[in-house]
Scaffold this motif. Structure first.
Motif, PDB file in Angstrom:
ATOM      1  N   ASP A  46       0.869  -1.176   0.000  1.00 22.57           N
ATOM      2  CA  ASP A  46       0.000   0.000   0.000  1.00 22.57           C
ATOM      3  C   ASP A  46       0.905   1.224   0.000  1.00 22.57           C
ATOM      4  OD1 ASP A  46      -1.898   1.946   0.258  1.00 22.57           O
ATOM      5  OD2 ASP A  46      -2.670   1.251   2.188  1.00 22.57           O
ATOM      6  N   ASP A  50       0.394   4.188  -0.817  1.00 21.68           N
ATOM      7  CA  ASP A  50      -0.215   5.459  -0.442  1.00 21.68           C
ATOM      8  C   ASP A  50      -0.246   5.643   1.076  1.00 21.68           C
ATOM      9  OD1 ASP A  50      -0.699   6.296  -3.060  1.00 21.68           O
ATOM     10  OD2 ASP A  50      -2.515   5.075  -3.149  1.00 21.68           O
ATOM     11  N   ASP A  51       0.150   4.631   1.832  1.00 25.46           N
ATOM     12  CA  ASP A  51       0.096   4.698   3.289  1.00 25.46           C
ATOM     13  C   ASP A  51       1.443   4.280   3.872  1.00 25.46           C
ATOM     14  OD1 ASP A  51      -1.004   5.093   5.805  1.00 25.46           O
ATOM     15  OD2 ASP A  51      -1.688   3.034   5.949  1.00 25.46           O
ATOM     16  N   ILE A  52       2.508   4.980   3.490  1.00 26.34           N
ATOM     17  CA  ILE A  52       3.832   4.700   3.996  1.00 26.34           C
ATOM     18  C   ILE A  52       4.122   5.604   5.184  1.00 26.34           C
ATOM     19  CG2 ILE A  52       6.326   4.680   3.433  1.00 26.34           C
ATOM     20  CD1 ILE A  52       4.695   2.629   1.847  1.00 26.34           C
ATOM     21  N   PRO A  53       4.426   5.037   6.363  1.00 29.97           N
ATOM     22  CA  PRO A  53       4.731   5.880   7.531  1.00 29.97           C
ATOM     23  C   PRO A  53       5.894   6.809   7.248  1.00 29.97           C
ATOM     24  CG  PRO A  53       4.523   3.560   8.154  1.00 29.97           C
ATOM     25  CD  PRO A  53       4.516   3.621   6.649  1.00 29.97           C
ATOM     26  N   GLU A 104       5.833   9.404   5.226  1.00 30.11           N
ATOM     27  CA  GLU A 104       5.688  10.083   3.940  1.00 30.11           C
ATOM     28  C   GLU A 104       5.219  11.521   4.101  1.00 30.11           C
ATOM     29  OE1 GLU A 104       5.974   9.200   0.404  1.00 30.11           O
ATOM     30  OE2 GLU A 104       7.414   7.904   1.413  1.00 30.11           O
ATOM     31  N   GLU A 105       4.450  11.802   5.154  1.00 30.18           N
ATOM     32  CA  GLU A 105       3.943  13.160   5.345  1.00 30.18           C
ATOM     33  C   GLU A 105       5.065  14.153   5.599  1.00 30.18           C
ATOM     34  OE1 GLU A 105       3.943  10.837   9.129  1.00 30.18           O
ATOM     35  OE2 GLU A 105       3.074  10.499   7.170  1.00 30.18           O
TER      36      GLU A 105
END
Length: 109
Positions: free
Chosen positions: A99, A101-104, A106-107
């Motif tokens: 997934d 789009d949900d990589i810790p 990344e924000e």
């Protein structure tokens, strides 16, 4: 569409690099390479260096998928990662199933 790679496990000669696949010399400048196909640049730094994935033959050996940073004219490079076609297919499968789009973290990028 099923992107799963189904194949028997490869032989050790197909997966592991042999000493012949390296420079074969104590002098690191005694090696050569040939970029057979450029698959694309993933990013570029302000200095012009780019992280690329290419199909590269090192010292006349069988070509491998190669990921590393290259200078603008490809005369200099950083250390990188070389993958056999089997390893590249496994990486593809891992990425298809991840997934992305949900990589810790990344924000923060």
């Amino acid at each position: 569409m099923d992107n799963t790679y189904k194949s028997p496990l490869p032989s050790s000669e197909e997966v592991f690099e042999t000493p012949e696949s390296f420079a074969g010399s104590s002098n690191a400048s005694d090696f050569n390479f040939r970029i057979l196909r450029s698959l694309g640049a993933m990013s570029q730094s302000p200095s012009g260096w780019s992280k690329e994935i290419n199909l590269v033959s090192w010292n006349g050996n069988k070509a491998k998928f190669d990921i590393r940073d290259w200078s603008p004219e490809h005369e200099k490079m950083t250390r990188g990662v070389r993958l056999t076609s089997y390893e590249a297919k496994k990486l593809r499968d891992f990425l298809v199933n991840a997934d992305l789009d949900d990589i810790p973290g990344e924000e923060d990028l």
